[in-house]
Design an enzyme around this catalytic site. Sequence first.
Site, PDB file in Angstrom:
ATOM      1  N   VAL A 158      17.024 -34.672 -16.146  1.00  0.00           N
ATOM      2  CA  VAL A 158      17.264 -34.976 -17.549  1.00  0.00           C
ATOM      3  C   VAL A 158      18.334 -36.067 -17.686  1.00  0.00           C
ATOM      4  O   VAL A 158      18.299 -36.854 -18.625  1.00  0.00           O
ATOM      5  CB  VAL A 158      17.615 -33.698 -18.357  1.00  0.00           C
ATOM      6  CG1 VAL A 158      18.976 -33.168 -17.966  1.00  0.00           C
ATOM      7  CG2 VAL A 158      17.503 -33.957 -19.855  1.00  0.00           C
TER       8      VAL A 158
ATOM      9  N   GLU B  55       9.905 -43.016  -2.612  1.00  0.00           N
ATOM     10  CA  GLU B  55      10.203 -43.710  -1.361  1.00  0.00           C
ATOM     11  C   GLU B  55      11.480 -43.164  -0.727  1.00  0.00           C
ATOM     12  O   GLU B  55      11.545 -42.942   0.486  1.00  0.00           O
ATOM     13  CB  GLU B  55      10.358 -45.218  -1.605  1.00  0.00           C
ATOM     14  CG  GLU B  55       9.128 -45.883  -2.169  1.00  0.00           C
ATOM     15  CD  GLU B  55       9.076 -45.903  -3.695  1.00  0.00           C
ATOM     16  OE1 GLU B  55       8.396 -46.789  -4.231  1.00  0.00           O
ATOM     17  OE2 GLU B  55       9.710 -45.047  -4.354  1.00  0.00           O
TER      18      GLU B  55
END
Length: 131
Positions: free
Chosen positions: A43, A52
């Site tokens: 959030v 990645e």
Amino acid sequence: MALVDEAREVRERAYAPYSNFKVGAAVRGQSGAIYRGCNVENVAYPEGTCAEAGAIAAMIAAGETELIEVAVIADSPEPVPPCGGCRQKLAEFGRSHTPVLLATVSGKTLATTVGELLPGRFEVAHMAGTE
């Protein structure tokens, strides 16, 4: 299973309740083992983790420090390149010629390399002479 298929599978596990933009990544280490990661949102947006980065962290946790191939997949009209931070992370553990396959869930692909994604990358050699 192809590297892009590994990325596709792990993409489904992404935690993206805010953007609904799921990304999966898979890297092949020098041993040939495959490590996967997916994006994990928070959030507090800057505190999320890219796919990645997750795949690289899994590779490092397994004791490998060099990747030889990368695949990234997302649900977008065109293949999505890694963000700037992930480009530097890929450059840290890959070489300029390391292949990177960017893909969409609909099947479009773009083949590139770490060097093409991050020309002029910052390397340890730039720190030579610093004490």
